[in-house]
Design an enzyme around this catalytic site. Sequence first.
Site, PDB file in Angstrom:
ATOM      1  N   GLY A 130       0.859  -1.178   0.000  1.00 40.03           N
ATOM      2  CA  GLY A 130       0.000   0.000   0.000  1.00 40.03           C
ATOM      3  C   GLY A 130       0.890   1.220   0.000  1.00 40.03           C
ATOM      4  CG  ASP A 140       5.023  -3.129  -5.534  1.00 41.60           C
ATOM      5  OD1 ASP A 140       5.622  -4.187  -5.795  1.00 41.60           O
ATOM      6  OD2 ASP A 140       5.550  -2.177  -4.942  1.00 41.60           O
ATOM      7  CG  ASP A 187       7.833   3.596  -7.223  1.00 39.05           C
ATOM      8  OD1 ASP A 187       8.461   4.544  -6.717  1.00 39.05           O
ATOM      9  OD2 ASP A 187       7.155   2.804  -6.553  1.00 39.05           O
TER      10      ASP A 187
HETATM   11  P1  AMP Z   1       8.826   0.982  -3.621  1.00 42.37           P
HETATM   12  O1  AMP Z   1      10.040   0.116  -3.586  1.00 42.37           O
HETATM   13  O2  AMP Z   1       9.128   2.436  -3.664  1.00 42.37           O
HETATM   14  O3  AMP Z   1       7.846   0.588  -4.659  1.00 42.37           O
HETATM   15  O4  AMP Z   1       8.115   0.778  -2.204  1.00 42.37           O
HETATM   16  C1  AMP Z   1       7.677  -0.460  -1.725  1.00 42.37           C
HETATM   17  C2  AMP Z   1       6.733  -0.260  -0.571  1.00 42.37           C
HETATM   18  O5  AMP Z   1       7.400   0.335   0.553  1.00 42.37           O
HETATM   19  C3  AMP Z   1       5.568   0.659  -0.884  1.00 42.37           C
HETATM   20  O6  AMP Z   1       4.439   0.161  -0.224  1.00 42.37           O
HETATM   21  C4  AMP Z   1       6.043   1.986  -0.317  1.00 42.37           C
HETATM   22  O7  AMP Z   1       4.975   2.852  -0.048  1.00 42.37           O
HETATM   23  C5  AMP Z   1       6.761   1.541   0.956  1.00 42.37           C
HETATM   24  N1  AMP Z   1       7.759   2.524   1.418  1.00 42.37           N
HETATM   25  C6  AMP Z   1       8.924   2.852   0.826  1.00 42.37           C
HETATM   26  N2  AMP Z   1       9.567   3.789   1.546  1.00 42.37           N
HETATM   27  C7  AMP Z   1       8.825   4.073   2.640  1.00 42.37           C
HETATM   28  C8  AMP Z   1       8.924   4.973   3.751  1.00 42.37           C
HETATM   29  N3  AMP Z   1       9.979   5.779   3.912  1.00 42.37           N
HETATM   30  N4  AMP Z   1       7.922   4.975   4.657  1.00 42.37           N
HETATM   31  C9  AMP Z   1       6.867   4.162   4.525  1.00 42.37           C
HETATM   32  N5  AMP Z   1       6.692   3.313   3.512  1.00 42.37           N
HETATM   33  C10 AMP Z   1       7.644   3.267   2.550  1.00 42.37           C
HETATM   34 MG    MG Z   2       6.346   1.475  -5.527  1.00 39.32          MG
END
Ligand code: AMP
Ligand code: MG
Length: 397
Positions: A69, A231, A241
């Site tokens: 999420g 995702d 992303d």
């Molecule tokens: P991503 O690799 O950017 O696609 O992120 C994978 C998951 O980790 C997603 O659900 C992001 O919203 C969550 N996420 C990444 N960085 C953070 C953060 N600093 N705080 C909270 N959630 C994060």
């Molecule tokens: Mg992402």
Amino acid sequence: MFYSLVKPALFAKPEMYLLNHPLSGALDVSTKNPDDFITLFFSEESHKNIKSFAQAYAGHQFGFFTRLGDGRAIILGEHITESNHRFDIQLKGSGRTIYSRGGDGRATLKSMLREYLISEAMYFLNILTSRSLAVIKTNQPVYRETVQEGGILVRVMQSHIRVGTFEYAAHLGRPDDLRALTDYTIKRLYLDIQQEENPAVSLLYKVINRQIESVVHWMRVGFIHGVMNTDNTSISGETFDYGPCAFMNIYDPAMVYSSIDGNGRYSFGNQPGIIKWNIARFVEALLPILHPDSRISLELATEAMNEFDTIWKEKYYGMMLTKIGLKSGQPGQNILVDELLDLMKNLKMDYTNTFWDLSQEKIPEKSPIHRPGFKPWLEKWKHAIENSSNMQRQKSG
Ligand code: AMP
Ligand code: MG
């Protein structure tokens, strides 16, 4: 089940750091005073009037299914331009949500500037992508390995619905939820298939084609996404992303830039195989609603998956042949592309510069293309160019 309402954090001194003026003009949201955006995004007054939300989704990360999420992203709402195009406006790095798990919901200024730069580069390289409207400096520290400046990206995208959203509906919802998501997605992104006999099947083909097109474009410009988790694979076909991504210099299909991708799962050369794998997860998620009879569902899904390689080959070689000045459709030409890439790999040649040199009227003197190992290929290629221009001449009478 697909979202939860949440307001962006209220920062004491948020500051407009970089505003994309041409984009704000194109979206019909331009303003003389960039602080208007700050007030809109970060004031209690304006928060009273918005129904901002974080999206729920799941996804396969490095091959493993996880419930996810928006952990650090909040969609402020949808914006409709004067020409009736609809976009999500999202803040990335604007605080925690119920999906944040252990994370702080924040982003560093540096990484958001990097996403801005790369997404805009992708756009101007003619690639369907999320765009960056602004970077905001939070003036609050973010704690990573070191203390860093905090930043927020204002991201604009046709839709943030991703393969992971469908996996979430399929694994954690009822068929009705999956149906509702499918109907919504079609209405939002692919109105042209709404009236078709089986819109869910048509959606499969839309996504297969759009995602293949995107990854073919990545291969065109030497782009390595770096985190091709499901995702991060959009249903609109928009690339998004931008994390540990990069444009490759020396051609090497095994190239990765992400420090967390130790096995090279998302290397440059693996991208076609990975997008096929991600699409398979999408097809799997849609299985329950492709047809009331599960056997027929499976047949429809298999049929769609079997199309992948044919579509990939056609689009990929079509693009690569264009890159070396040839039209596709002539027998035996694809091998020229494969042989060129082999040579480039063995001779450690720059991806972009090699194609650039080949496209010049006269190959520059200093180009590594003049190295002896290249000669047989160069002869073959010149021959193919001559043949194709002869055919052009014949065609035009
Ligand atoms: P991503 O690799 O950017 O696609 O992120 C994978 C998951 O980790 C997603 O659900 C992001 O919203 C969550 N996420 C990444 N960085 C953070 C953060 N600093 N705080 C909270 N959630 C994060
Ligand atoms: Mg992402």
